[in-house]
Design a protein around this motif. Sequence first.
Motif, short mmCIF file in Angstrom:
data_model
loop_
_atom_site.label_atom_id
_atom_site.label_comp_id
_atom_site.label_asym_id
_atom_site.label_seq_id
_atom_site.Cartn_x
_atom_site.Cartn_y
_atom_site.Cartn_z
N MET A 129 -5.06 0.65 1.25
CA MET A 129 -4.34 -0.59 1.56
C MET A 129 -3.56 -0.44 2.86
N MET A 130 -2.94 0.71 3.08
CA MET A 130 -2.26 0.94 4.36
C MET A 130 -3.26 0.94 5.52
N GLY A 131 -4.45 1.48 5.27
CA GLY A 131 -5.49 1.42 6.29
C GLY A 131 -5.86 -0.02 6.64
N ILE A 132 -5.91 -0.89 5.63
CA ILE A 132 -6.18 -2.32 5.87
C ILE A 132 -5.04 -2.93 6.69
N GLY A 133 -3.80 -2.51 6.40
CA GLY A 133 -2.66 -2.97 7.18
C GLY A 133 -2.79 -2.61 8.64
N PHE A 134 -3.27 -1.40 8.92
CA PHE A 134 -3.50 -0.98 10.31
C PHE A 134 -4.57 -1.85 10.97
N ILE A 135 -5.63 -2.18 10.22
CA ILE A 135 -6.68 -3.06 10.76
C ILE A 135 -6.10 -4.42 11.11
N GLY A 153 0.81 -1.21 0.00
CA GLY A 153 0.00 0.00 0.00
C GLY A 153 0.84 1.26 0.00
N PHE A 154 1.96 1.22 0.72
CA PHE A 154 2.82 2.40 0.78
C PHE A 154 3.36 2.76 -0.60
N TYR A 155 3.89 1.78 -1.32
CA TYR A 155 4.46 2.07 -2.65
C TYR A 155 3.36 2.46 -3.64
N VAL A 156 2.21 1.81 -3.55
CA VAL A 156 1.10 2.15 -4.45
C VAL A 156 0.62 3.57 -4.17
N CYS A 157 0.68 3.99 -2.91
CA CYS A 157 0.20 5.32 -2.54
C CYS A 157 1.18 6.42 -2.96
N PHE A 158 2.47 6.24 -2.67
CA PHE A 158 3.39 7.37 -2.77
C PHE A 158 4.25 7.40 -4.03
N MET A 159 4.47 6.27 -4.68
CA MET A 159 5.24 6.34 -5.93
C MET A 159 4.54 7.21 -6.99
N PRO A 160 3.21 7.08 -7.17
CA PRO A 160 2.56 7.96 -8.15
C PRO A 160 2.71 9.44 -7.83
N GLN A 161 2.90 9.77 -6.56
CA GLN A 161 2.97 11.19 -6.19
C GLN A 161 4.25 11.85 -6.67
N TYR A 162 5.32 11.07 -6.84
CA TYR A 162 6.52 11.65 -7.47
C TYR A 162 6.19 12.14 -8.88
N PHE A 163 5.46 11.32 -9.62
CA PHE A 163 5.12 11.68 -11.00
C PHE A 163 4.11 12.82 -11.03
N LEU A 164 3.17 12.82 -10.07
CA LEU A 164 2.22 13.93 -10.00
C LEU A 164 2.95 15.25 -9.76
N GLY A 165 3.98 15.21 -8.90
CA GLY A 165 4.75 16.43 -8.66
C GLY A 165 5.47 16.90 -9.91
N LEU A 166 6.05 15.97 -10.64
CA LEU A 166 6.73 16.36 -11.88
C LEU A 166 5.75 16.82 -12.95
#
Length: 664
Positions: free
Chosen positions: A505-511, A463-476
């Motif tokens: 997905m990270m929220g599910i990990g917390f659950i 979940g972490f990689y799915v969440c934050f990897m796209p944000q690098y591209f969004l920033g660019l």
Amino acid sequence: MWDKIKEFSSEFFVTGDPLILGAQVSIGIAMVAIVFVLTYFKKWSWLWREWLTSVDHKKIGIMYIICSILMLFRGGVDALLMRLQLAMPNTEFLQAEHYNQIFTTHGVIMILFMAMPLMFGLFNIVVPLQIGARDVAYPFLNSLSFWMFFFGAMLFNVSFVIGGSPDAGWLAYPPLSEVSHSPGVGQNFYIWGIQVSGIGSLATGINFIVTILKMRAPGMNLMKMPMFTWSVFSSCIIIIFAFPILTVTLALLFLDRFMGAHFFTLDGGGNPMMYINLIWMWGHPEVYIVVLPAFGIFSEIVATFSKKKLFGYKSMVFAMLIISVLSFFTWAHHFFTMGSGANVNAFFAITTMAIAIPTGVKVFNWLFTMFRGRIRFTTPMMWTIAFIPCFVIGGMTGVLLSVAPADFQFHNSYFLIAHFHQVLIGGVVFGFFAGLYYWWPKMFGFKLNEHLGKWAFWTWNIGFYVCFMPQYFLGLMGMTRRVYVYDFDMGWGPLNMVSTIGGFMMGIGFIFQVWQIAYSIKNHERDTNGDAWDGRTLEWSIPSPAPLYNFAVLPEVKETDDWWETKQKRGGGEKAVAALYAERAKAKLEPIHMPRNSAIPFVMSFLWFFVGFGFVWNWMWMAIPALAGVGICMIVRSFTYNTDYYIPVDEIKSTEASYRGVNV
């Protein structure tokens, strides 16, 4: 009269938003349920005696961790609400003001009220045990530190349902945080919630520096200390220099708002850039305050589960101390674009790159420790291994941000958001999760379920990689932070949807983690010898959970990883542990000096809550008497002489026998 009451209520309580109304109802139901359970099971006196007035560092550590997990839930819900708002273009899930409040509270809660207390909880539980001490240097101050943090956190969080949350960003830049742009009380809640909890954080830093320097076991010189203790020492050095800056900065901002001062208002001769410099003089060292203990945790775990001494012990120590110094020389890289000039930008670019060197040293040391080791892939070790590639990516993008010309493109973009979370989740949160799993048996006497732990691990990491990897591209692609809505033609929709899926997905990990804790409490296998992981340091040489006095006989340390070396001299394994326990059972015991519980820290911190609440609403009739009450508490403490007692030998013998099943 009735009209005045209705007008006051409309200002006092947050109304008009169904999400906040649901939170108000949930808080009310939860409070009623807690009161009912404590009353029905007649646990009020137990709660007061065993927890609220306790000065035992282990119980204080557990309370820190419980609060941290609750704040992780609150901050995580804020994050998911933001991701829902940004999942698709032109979404109308949140209004602009509510979105601003959520990203403001998310940042504050996750850094100051989730990461910091989880860190302090591990400090409390582990450090005295690792150095062979029976408590911290100042047990009373330790209790006061926790309750100041707790009531500061409550003061900040109550703004969600009373008065309105702050909405000027998690660092509250002026003029957004001045009365002209934030006329409500939300920003006052921000200032006083952080001020009250910040006093506790500063006191904790002082307490643990003195504890480490003055309370080590006989024979444990500085270069024989466990690496986690070194990381705590390095972190506390930063705390005692950084947190006074935060205290003064927020005090000046409050004077601007409360008394019409003009420290940070341009129209009155002030300068908002002075605030931004001051807040980042605290803010960037704060990142290292929370990440250095995570480095110490990884060092302990890698050595334990590789069954090898930590590679490059001295270089690790020096790297941590260098980071603690360099952390104060990097703050201006947060505003390369403000026009300071090439010389200033070059200096802070170089220092930012330089701090990556000692950080890289640690990564190589961990890898060399694992090299040819007998690695056991337990849950703590899996979190540690997952940290390395995650933090390397975060470090590399950090170096990219340190290049001043390139930062003109990256600044305030989602590239920066991705980097920040890559470091703080991949470094800090992963590290504290690893530490929580690792020392859980020492806290409670049983391990957490490994099967559910692995499910939590994989859902969190994927979940972490799915969440934050796209944000690098969004920033660019040009997406800036603090945007709450965007059009279809920007082309940001697909990547934002992917990022939102990763967040859930990270929220599910917390659950899974909550399920894991609940399942393990019900179906656990007790740790019978106190050495759940075949550990290397002194905390594993005593029963789990540790007795009130920690060590019946203070250990004498001869070398680094003394417990491991002592076991190896006896052949290692459970038989060696049993033999060592039997030897200790025959040792001559003496009465143990311990601090008494005290109600003053709880009462004093409770009064500080009302001091802050009074200043938030400009109610001097509340703030001044509460301040007077704080002063009375200090006077009462000054004239309290019955502050300690001795545990008799017979009680120590019976406790040791019950813990270890050994006849003494």
